[in-house]
Design a protein around this motif. Structure first.
Motif, mmCIF file in Angstrom:
data_model
loop_
_atom_site.group_PDB
_atom_site.id
_atom_site.type_symbol
_atom_site.label_atom_id
_atom_site.label_comp_id
_atom_site.label_asym_id
_atom_site.label_seq_id
_atom_site.Cartn_x
_atom_site.Cartn_y
_atom_site.Cartn_z
ATOM 1 N N THR A 23 22.226 41.198 110.265
ATOM 2 C CA THR A 23 21.223 40.682 110.578
ATOM 3 C C THR A 23 20.373 39.982 109.328
ATOM 4 O OG1 THR A 23 19.944 42.867 109.959
ATOM 5 C CG2 THR A 23 20.602 42.556 112.434
ATOM 6 N N GLY A 24 20.632 40.466 108.286
ATOM 7 C CA GLY A 24 20.210 39.734 107.124
ATOM 8 C C GLY A 24 20.715 38.438 106.680
ATOM 9 N N ALA A 25 21.880 38.352 107.186
ATOM 10 C CA ALA A 25 22.712 36.974 106.774
ATOM 11 C C ALA A 25 22.136 36.169 107.877
ATOM 12 C CB ALA A 25 24.190 37.099 107.078
ATOM 13 N N ILE A 26 22.255 36.273 108.922
ATOM 14 C CA ILE A 26 21.766 35.415 110.222
ATOM 15 C C ILE A 26 20.283 34.950 109.908
ATOM 16 C CG2 ILE A 26 21.051 35.134 112.586
ATOM 17 C CD1 ILE A 26 23.493 37.013 113.318
ATOM 18 N N THR A 27 19.313 36.033 109.463
ATOM 19 C CA THR A 27 17.952 35.720 109.333
ATOM 20 C C THR A 27 17.803 34.825 107.957
ATOM 21 O OG1 THR A 27 17.447 37.865 110.420
ATOM 22 C CG2 THR A 27 15.898 36.763 109.070
ATOM 23 N N GLY A 28 18.621 35.280 106.961
ATOM 24 C CA GLY A 28 18.648 34.661 105.851
ATOM 25 C C GLY A 28 19.024 33.097 105.888
ATOM 26 N N LEU A 29 20.115 32.730 106.755
ATOM 27 C CA LEU A 29 20.499 31.513 107.125
ATOM 28 C C LEU A 29 19.599 30.746 107.859
ATOM 29 C CD1 LEU A 29 22.951 29.453 107.012
ATOM 30 C CD2 LEU A 29 23.599 30.426 109.310
ATOM 31 N N ALA A 30 18.673 31.312 108.946
ATOM 32 C CA ALA A 30 17.670 30.778 109.559
ATOM 33 C C ALA A 30 16.509 30.127 108.812
ATOM 34 C CB ALA A 30 17.405 31.388 110.537
ATOM 35 N N ILE A 31 16.016 31.265 107.728
ATOM 36 C CA ILE A 31 15.065 30.682 107.005
ATOM 37 C C ILE A 31 15.505 29.647 105.908
ATOM 38 C CG2 ILE A 31 15.332 32.471 105.219
ATOM 39 C CD1 ILE A 31 11.931 31.449 106.588
ATOM 40 N N PHE A 32 16.647 29.924 105.432
ATOM 41 C CA PHE A 32 17.287 28.737 104.398
ATOM 42 C C PHE A 32 17.102 27.299 104.982
ATOM 43 C CE2 PHE A 32 21.260 26.350 103.796
ATOM 44 C CZ PHE A 32 20.836 25.913 102.603
ATOM 45 N N ILE A 33 17.437 27.212 106.268
ATOM 46 C CA ILE A 33 17.533 25.881 107.022
ATOM 47 C C ILE A 33 15.921 25.449 107.158
ATOM 48 C CG2 ILE A 33 18.013 24.550 109.053
ATOM 49 C CD1 ILE A 33 20.352 26.535 109.493
ATOM 50 N N VAL A 34 15.279 26.609 107.610
ATOM 51 C CA VAL A 34 13.760 26.191 107.960
ATOM 52 C C VAL A 34 12.880 25.935 106.575
ATOM 53 C CG1 VAL A 34 11.433 26.964 108.603
ATOM 54 C CG2 VAL A 34 13.356 27.583 109.823
ATOM 55 N N VAL A 35 13.156 26.502 105.520
ATOM 56 C CA VAL A 35 12.375 26.098 104.377
ATOM 57 C C VAL A 35 12.922 24.945 103.814
ATOM 58 C CG1 VAL A 35 12.016 27.045 101.930
ATOM 59 C CG2 VAL A 35 11.958 28.557 103.915
ATOM 60 N N GLY A 36 14.322 24.794 103.680
ATOM 61 C CA GLY A 36 14.977 23.640 103.280
ATOM 62 C C GLY A 36 14.389 22.352 103.730
ATOM 63 N N VAL A 37 14.425 22.221 105.189
ATOM 64 C CA VAL A 37 13.813 21.095 105.746
ATOM 65 C C VAL A 37 12.353 21.168 105.600
ATOM 66 C CG1 VAL A 37 13.521 20.087 107.958
ATOM 67 C CG2 VAL A 37 15.782 21.298 107.367
ATOM 68 N N TRP A 38 11.667 22.059 106.010
ATOM 69 C CA TRP A 38 10.001 22.086 105.714
ATOM 70 C C TRP A 38 9.722 21.707 104.162
ATOM 71 C CZ3 TRP A 38 7.041 26.951 104.691
ATOM 72 C CH2 TRP A 38 5.646 26.757 104.781
ATOM 73 N N GLY A 86 15.124 27.175 99.711
ATOM 74 C CA GLY A 86 15.481 27.546 100.806
ATOM 75 C C GLY A 86 16.442 28.917 100.595
ATOM 76 N N PHE A 87 17.599 28.497 99.518
ATOM 77 C CA PHE A 87 18.319 29.465 99.169
ATOM 78 C C PHE A 87 17.934 30.840 98.612
ATOM 79 C CE2 PHE A 87 21.550 31.228 96.067
ATOM 80 C CZ PHE A 87 22.517 31.592 96.919
ATOM 81 N N VAL A 88 17.130 30.510 97.836
ATOM 82 C CA VAL A 88 16.384 31.754 97.178
ATOM 83 C C VAL A 88 15.684 32.764 98.289
ATOM 84 C CG1 VAL A 88 14.444 32.455 95.733
ATOM 85 C CG2 VAL A 88 15.842 30.628 95.018
ATOM 86 N N ILE A 89 14.964 32.057 99.250
ATOM 87 C CA ILE A 89 14.274 32.733 100.219
ATOM 88 C C ILE A 89 15.338 33.406 101.101
ATOM 89 C CG2 ILE A 89 12.535 32.569 101.933
ATOM 90 C CD1 ILE A 89 11.426 32.134 99.479
ATOM 91 N N LEU A 107 16.194 34.008 88.569
ATOM 92 C CA LEU A 107 17.626 34.019 88.282
ATOM 93 C C LEU A 107 17.750 32.371 88.920
ATOM 94 C CD1 LEU A 107 19.721 36.733 89.551
ATOM 95 C CD2 LEU A 107 19.394 35.733 87.149
ATOM 96 N N PHE A 108 17.157 31.890 89.895
ATOM 97 C CA PHE A 108 17.271 30.477 90.134
ATOM 98 C C PHE A 108 16.164 29.453 89.931
ATOM 99 C CE2 PHE A 108 20.412 33.139 92.505
ATOM 100 C CZ PHE A 108 21.578 32.444 92.552
ATOM 101 N N MET A 109 15.312 29.811 89.203
ATOM 102 C CA MET A 109 14.128 29.039 88.843
ATOM 103 C C MET A 109 14.296 27.734 88.572
ATOM 104 S SD MET A 109 10.648 28.782 88.594
ATOM 105 C CE MET A 109 10.019 30.677 88.203
ATOM 106 N N GLN A 110 15.468 27.369 87.773
ATOM 107 C CA GLN A 110 15.433 26.202 87.166
ATOM 108 C C GLN A 110 16.187 24.989 88.356
ATOM 109 O OE1 GLN A 110 18.972 26.118 84.620
ATOM 110 N NE2 GLN A 110 19.385 28.210 85.440
ATOM 111 N N TYR A 111 16.543 25.570 89.558
ATOM 112 C CA TYR A 111 17.346 24.875 90.467
ATOM 113 C C TYR A 111 16.096 24.302 91.594
ATOM 114 C CZ TYR A 111 21.602 26.673 88.619
ATOM 115 O OH TYR A 111 22.515 26.939 87.765
ATOM 116 N N PHE A 112 15.057 25.073 91.769
ATOM 117 C CA PHE A 112 13.990 24.731 92.844
ATOM 118 C C PHE A 112 12.632 24.201 92.175
ATOM 119 C CE2 PHE A 112 13.598 29.104 92.563
ATOM 120 C CZ PHE A 112 12.235 29.525 92.584
ATOM 121 N N VAL A 113 12.356 24.436 90.925
ATOM 122 C CA VAL A 113 11.169 23.991 90.479
ATOM 123 C C VAL A 113 11.063 22.490 89.960
ATOM 124 C CG1 VAL A 113 9.417 24.375 88.484
ATOM 125 C CG2 VAL A 113 10.408 26.266 89.410
#
Length: 453
Positions: free
Chosen positions: A367-382, A389-392, A447-453
């Protein structure tokens, strides 16, 4: 006119006859009702009218009605106090023993002693036997009104015994067979007695494979036995296999209701059976648990404050805090509910601790993987920021998995320690999930701050 309206009119007519002191007409209308409906009318009127009813009905007629009134009704003690002690004692004697015991258990010792002293020694003795058993056991909910016969008699003589005892037995569908020392040796159904010839020996038609419960067994285990075997009643025996009584399905329905309410109360963090119209009283029942959760919630707020610098560097992180904590809390509550239910219905041999934990962890991962994948796509596009999106998404995956683990592990550990797993309530699991989710979220973000800021 629907059934509800008809009943309201019938009740109104009954009340009219009662107030006009027309005893004969009242009795005719009242006794024509189903016993359950009699109880509903009785509980709907005031003390003055109830006292009038006592003068119109015999203790036996009132006892039949009291047998179907919910024994956990908080007014039951008041009803007894309204009656003359001798009338109340006679009514208790006429009730089924298990129901009379439930009612007496609501009273203090002096009140119990008063009513028992007014009963016949035989009736008082039967009630005293059941009063000694611990609450929530087979002994506490069994009745001693059952039919028993011996193996070395004919169907004809067994039917004679059945007919003579049918009016006082709580059920006649099962007739239990005992030996001279009252050991349970078999059971025969009413159908078997009817279809076999009168001269057939009971020993030739009885079933020797009798499913019984021990007098000290927990009422939940008794309920599970009746459910598994689809019984209308189950015999209760002592350590030497002496037949002591039976537990009927109507008592088990009450047990199931009580256990369900107890579990729901635990999951909700409040006693759902205590319904009060007084806001002050209702608030006093809920505040202790809410205040406790408030202080636990403060720990989450304190933890967030430790990541203030991180949030100042990437303020977008604050937007998703409630999303992650809320979703993880929901997942933890689902896991808790499933774990409590599974513990309640599973046989002990099937209750593998490791397997149940592993199952919930895998469920959390899926459930976490599916939910995480969904929010990854939503945040990435939004946000046009797929690293964010990957961090979220990763935080969502880990938070849900941990919440599932906590939701299943905590009640199972409580069960192993001998506590009711339902007290690991939903609000507590939700608050715990908030704490772990925030910790997971900000550590992954760091851990991933440098990649999305």
């Amino acid at each position: 006119m629907n059934e509800g309206q008809e009943m309201e009119e019938h009740f109104a007519l009954l009340l009219e006859k009662l107030k006009e002191q027309q005893m004969t007409e009242f009795r005719e209308l009242f006794l024509a009702l189903h016993i359950y409906e009699q109880g509903q009318f009785y509980q709907s009127v005031g003390e003055f009218d109830r006292k009038q009813i006592y003068s119109y009905l015999s203790p036996k007629e009132l006892a039949d009605m009291f047998d179907v009134i919910e024994e956990d009704n908080e007014n039951m003690k008041d009803y007894l106090a309204e009656m003359r002690p001798s009338y109340a004692a006679e009514m208790l004697s006429e009730m089924y023993t298990d129901n009379a015991v439930d009612l007496l258990n609501m009273l203090d010792k002096s009140q119990k002693a008063k009513y028992l002293s007014l009963m016949s020694s035989e009736d008082a003795g039967e009630i005293k036997e059941l009063l000694h058993y611990e609450d929530d056991t087979a002994g506490a909910i069994m009745t001693t009104e059952f039919v028993s016969i011996v193996a070395n008699q004919t169907v004809r003589s067994a039917m004679y015994v059945l007919k003579n005892q049918a009016d006082v037995a709580e059920t006649i569908y099962y007739v239990y067979v005992v030996d001279q020392e009252n050991h349970l040796v078999g059971v025969i159904s009413l159908r078997d007695l009817i279809v076999n010839d009168d001269d057939t020996m009971i020993s030739d038609v009885l079933s020797e494979r009798v499913i019984s419960v021990h007098v000290g067994d927990d009422q939940e285990d008794v309920a599970q036995t009746i459910r598994d075997y689809d019984f209308l009643a189950v015999p209760v025996t002592d350590y030497d296999d002496h037949l002591l009584g039976i537990v009927t399905v109507d008592d088990i329905i009450d047990v199931i209701d009580d256990e369900a309410a107890s579990d729901y109360s635990g999951l909700a963090g409040v006693n759902v059976e205590e319904v009060s119209e007084n806001p002050i009283k209702a608030a006093s029942k809920r505040l202790p648990w809410l205040i406790t959760l408030l202080f636990l919630g403060m720990s989450t707020a304190t933890l967030i404050s430790h990541y203030e610098e991180l949030v100042s560097q990437a303020s977008i992180l604050a937007v998703f805090i409630s999303l992650i904590t809320g979703t993880a809390g929901n997942a933890g509550t689902q896991s808790l509910a499933v774990a409590v239910r599974r513990l309640a219905v599973s046989d002990e041999k099937d209750n593998s601790f490791t397997r149940l934990i592993l199952s919930e962890v895998l469920t959390g991962l899926v459930t976490g993987a599916i939910t995480g994948l969904a929010i990854f796509i939503v945040v990435g596009v939004w946000q046009h920021n797929f690293p964010l999106g990957f961090v979220i998404g990763m935080a969502m995956l880990c938070a849900i998995t941990v919440a599932n683990l906590a939701g299943s592990l905590i009640p199972m550990l409580m069960d192993k320690l001998g506590f009711d797993p339902a007290v690991a309530s939903g609000p507590f699991i939700t608050t715990l999930s908030d704490l772990t989710s925030v910790l997971i979220y900000f550590n992954i973000a760091a851990l991933f701050m440098q990649y999305f800021v």
